[in-house]
Design a protein around this motif. Structure first.
Motif, PDB file in Angstrom:
ATOM      1  N   VAL A  37      -8.286  12.278  -0.926  1.00  0.00           N
ATOM      2  CA  VAL A  37      -8.697  13.267  -1.923  1.00  0.00           C
ATOM      3  C   VAL A  37     -10.100  13.758  -1.575  1.00  0.00           C
ATOM      4  N   ASN A  69       2.472   2.764  -4.370  1.00  0.00           N
ATOM      5  CA  ASN A  69       1.876   3.656  -5.361  1.00  0.00           C
ATOM      6  C   ASN A  69       1.976   3.102  -6.779  1.00  0.00           C
ATOM      7  N   GLY A 116      -3.624   1.348  -2.121  1.00  0.00           N
ATOM      8  CA  GLY A 116      -3.213   2.256  -1.055  1.00  0.00           C
ATOM      9  C   GLY A 116      -3.867   2.003   0.296  1.00  0.00           C
ATOM     10  N   TYR A 137       0.811  -1.219   0.000  1.00  0.00           N
ATOM     11  CA  TYR A 137       0.000   0.000   0.000  1.00  0.00           C
ATOM     12  C   TYR A 137       0.843   1.267   0.000  1.00  0.00           C
ATOM     13  N   LYS A 138       2.167   1.117   0.181  1.00  0.00           N
ATOM     14  CA  LYS A 138       3.025   2.300   0.127  1.00  0.00           C
ATOM     15  C   LYS A 138       3.770   2.417  -1.198  1.00  0.00           C
ATOM     16  N   PRO A 185      -9.064   4.125  -4.479  1.00  0.00           N
ATOM     17  CA  PRO A 185      -7.688   4.605  -4.272  1.00  0.00           C
ATOM     18  C   PRO A 185      -7.630   6.093  -3.929  1.00  0.00           C
ATOM     19  N   LEU A 186      -8.610   6.876  -4.417  1.00  0.00           N
ATOM     20  CA  LEU A 186      -8.609   8.310  -4.108  1.00  0.00           C
ATOM     21  C   LEU A 186      -8.993   8.527  -2.645  1.00  0.00           C
ATOM     22  N   THR A 196     -12.697  13.883  -6.031  1.00  0.00           N
ATOM     23  CA  THR A 196     -12.880  12.448  -6.289  1.00  0.00           C
ATOM     24  C   THR A 196     -13.931  12.241  -7.366  1.00  0.00           C
ATOM     25  N   PHE A 224      -5.525   7.136  -9.801  1.00  0.00           N
ATOM     26  CA  PHE A 224      -4.681   7.851  -8.820  1.00  0.00           C
ATOM     27  C   PHE A 224      -3.325   8.217  -9.419  1.00  0.00           C
ATOM     28  N   MET A 254      -8.410   6.468  -0.283  1.00  0.00           N
ATOM     29  CA  MET A 254      -7.245   6.074   0.510  1.00  0.00           C
ATOM     30  C   MET A 254      -6.214   7.196   0.592  1.00  0.00           C
ATOM     31  N   ARG A 255      -6.241   8.076  -0.396  1.00  0.00           N
ATOM     32  CA  ARG A 255      -5.262   9.155  -0.425  1.00  0.00           C
ATOM     33  C   ARG A 255      -5.823  10.459   0.092  1.00  0.00           C
TER      34      ARG A 255
END
Lengths: 355, 261
Positions: A108, A79, B169, A76-77, A102-103, A113, A153, A105-106
């Motif tokens: 956003v 990218n 992620g 998960y780190k 994924p957005l 999004t 992402f 998770m980041r």
């Protein structure tokens, strides 16, 4: 070359118990490159991809991306966008929720999004399917959602594990062109695992041929197809005729080879061989001309033993003294008939020595 | 060609009759107005349901059953789910095989044996005759049902979905919360329903570890049968069965909705 490689596998090995799946492998991939890993099942190509994604840890060696080691990082780190063979869409989420994952998770924002999910789904022509569940989509549509989810992402690297394996031929060819197009437009680095040679030839900047956990040959599709260095590669990519023989002379980049059955042929080769050495010569079926009488440097007299109608060409099996030759004959030439005596000819530049 | 479907039909109906006949035998008696638990029914009334909800002993027992059942369901579902997650995908290891067996053991160990052991142990820790004690006892025998159900649900989850989430992620805890648990939810719900049902009809352990204040419906039915066989038992049984059918129907609907949506 190695120093500025975008992705670098340095002496990577992976063993499951006593089985060595990836064996001391060295591979450098440049930024923006589309590299296919092609090989039979069990050749280690998927394991290598899984190690790059972080789902498997190498038994030894290191993997770096942009000069930084990643092999200790959890997936998960890293990218990286990953597209799986079975799509791996979350069945309990809608298409839009899948792509938004994924957005989210980041961290956003909600409005951004929505906008990026919309764009990503438009890009794969699924703009009107936001609220559907994956199970309500066809295989091709599901694969497009998986693609949108892996791209939304904006990862620098996208890994694809036989993503088109489950699609029918027509759809697969369409998706090949779509992925190629996306690769060109977004300048992504794509590592693509496949066992379909046509797919690899169509899409890749470079192809790495895997066999028994090692890379047998890596190069541009044309290099792989036109100049395979080993028998394995020659036989794995496309069809080939192998003539084994003995070197009788070697001068000016031209080898004289006496093939089995006694006939002499000439082979262009930059490598040096000693007279008497045993070699294998590879010739593609479409490089052989079948004519009543020759005119080329290499002529083998043959008798046509079978003709197979293939639509766009005829596949002719021609018995030579050295063994049967497969010849791909265009429909323009007059059709050979079974029992015909003919001359199979090819130039020294259109055949080569394989290990 | 014709014989096979016929024998299937006969055998199938025989099984259904075998399973359902006892239920259909007892259920009508819930509506008798006689004080005896036998046929023929002189006339129908709801007096035994009335008795169930008004008589102090019955009312208390229903409340107790709900408290203990809810506590058991929560505890067994949480522990059983965590155990299943921990045991997941480790079928080859001897140690984990041992743990799996330990979790499933209460299903085969005679309840009397467990009951005696628990009674002795609970007395020492001050858990005897407490709600917590009964909940713990019921949890022990309910956990196998949760473990079996959740393990089966987890086995059905494609590991690549979790890999996909990680690659997008999601750290492990988020993968668990947003992918693994939602996908295992049908199994977790089935496990919870089984845990509740196990607690509801558990008698033997309750006899050993519960005091007079933790008398459950099942325990109450058991002593009523011994003391004075009243049709209130049939009424209680009716409620049991009706409740079970309703819960099973709910679970079915939830699952169906999830599958369709």
């Amino acid at each position: 070359m190695m120093g500025n490689a975008f992705i670098h596998f340095d002496n990577v090995s992976k063993a499951f118990g006593v089985m060595t799946v990836v064996d001391n492998l060295e591979l450098a991939i440049q930024q923006g490159e589309f590299v296919s890993m092609l090989g039979p099942s069990g050749s280690g190509k998927t394991t290598l991809l899984m190690m790059l994604a972080g789902f498997e840890a190498p038994s030894s060696g290191s993997i770096s991306v942009k000069g930084k080691r990643v092999d200790a990082l959890p997936p998960y780190k890293r990218n990286m966008g990953v597209v799986f063979q079975n799509y791996a869409l979350f069945p309990h989420m809608t298409v839009a929720e899948n792509v938004a994952f994924p957005l989210k998770m980041r961290g956003v924002s909600r409005s951004e999004t929505a906008e990026r999910v919309g764009k990503a789904l438009d890009m794969v022509q699924l703009g009107q399917f936001h609220e559907r569940r994956p199970s309500q989509l066809s295989g091709g549509q599901q694969q497009r959602v998986a693609l949108a989810r892996a791209l939304v992402f904006e990862p620098e690297v996208v890994l694809m594990d036989e993503p088109l394996g489950a699609l029918d031929k027509k759809l697969r060819e369409q998706m090949q062109m779509d992925i190629r197009d996306i690769h060109h437009r977004l300048g992504l680095t794509i590592v693509f695992v496949t066992h379909d040679q046509a797919e690899a030839l169509t899409m890749s900047d470079r192809i790495a041929i895997f066999n028994h956990g090692k890379i047998e040959q890596i190069g541009k599709p044309s290099e792989i197809y036109d100049r395979p260095t080993t028998q394995f590669v020659a036989e794995f990519i496309g069809e080939t005729n192998l003539l084994s023989g003995r070197v009788t002379a070697c001068r000016n980049g031209l080898l004289d080879v006496a093939v089995e059955g006694g006939q002499q042929i000439k082979v262009a080769s930059t490598a040096k061989f000693e007279p008497g050495e045993h070699v294998k010569v590879s010739v593609r079926p479409e490089r052989i001309e079948l004519a009543p009488a020759g005119g080329s440097a290499n002529e083998l007299s043959v008798r046509v033993s079978d003709v197979v109608y293939r639509g766009d060409h005829l596949q002719v099996i021609a018995a030579a003294a050295s063994g049967p030759l497969v010849v791909k004959s265009t429909r323009k030439a007059s059709a050979p008939r079974i029992g015909d005596e003919a001359v199979a000819s090819f130039s020294p530049e259109q055949c080569w020595i394989v290990a | 060609m014709k014989a096979l479907p016929l024998s299937k039909a006969v055998f199938g109906s025989a099984v259904v009759v075998f399973l359902m006949a006892p239920l259909f035998a007892i259920l009508p008696l819930a509506f008798t107005d006689s004080v005896f638990l036998n046929y023929p029914i002189p006339s129908f009334s709801l007096r035994w349901f009335d008795e169930l909800f008004t008589a102090d002993a019955w009312r208390r027992s229903i409340i107790n059953s709900l408290i203990i059942g809810a506590g058991t369901t929560v505890l067994a579902t949480v522990l059983g789910t965590v155990a299943s997650l921990g045991l997941r995908g480790r079928s080859v290891s001897l140690l984990f095989g041992f743990f799996r067996t330990v979790f499933l053991l209460p299903m085969v160990v005679p309840a009397v044996v467990l009951g005696v052991g628990m009674q002795l142990m609970f007395a020492q820790y001050g858990l005897a005759n407490t709600y917590l004690g009964v909940i713990v006892a019921h949890t022990v025998i309910a956990i196998p049902f949760v473990v079996v159900n959740v393990t089966a649900a987890l086995q059905g989850i494609d590991h690549r979905l979790e890999n996909a989430a990680a690659s997008l992620g999601a750290p492990p805890i988020v993968v668990l919360r947003r992918v693994t648990l939602p996908l295992a939810m049908p199994g977790i719900i089935s496990g919870a329903v089984f845990a509740f049902a196990t607690s509801l009809d558990e008698v033997v352990l309750t006899l050993f570890v519960a005091g007079p204040n933790q008398r459950t419906v099942a325990r109450q039915m058991f002593s009523t049968i011994r003391e004075n066989i009243s049709p209130a038992i049939a009424a209680a049984a009716f409620l049991f069965i009706a409740g079970t059918v309703v819960i099973a129907a709910l679970v079915y609907l939830v699952r169906r909705r999830n599958q369709i949506a």
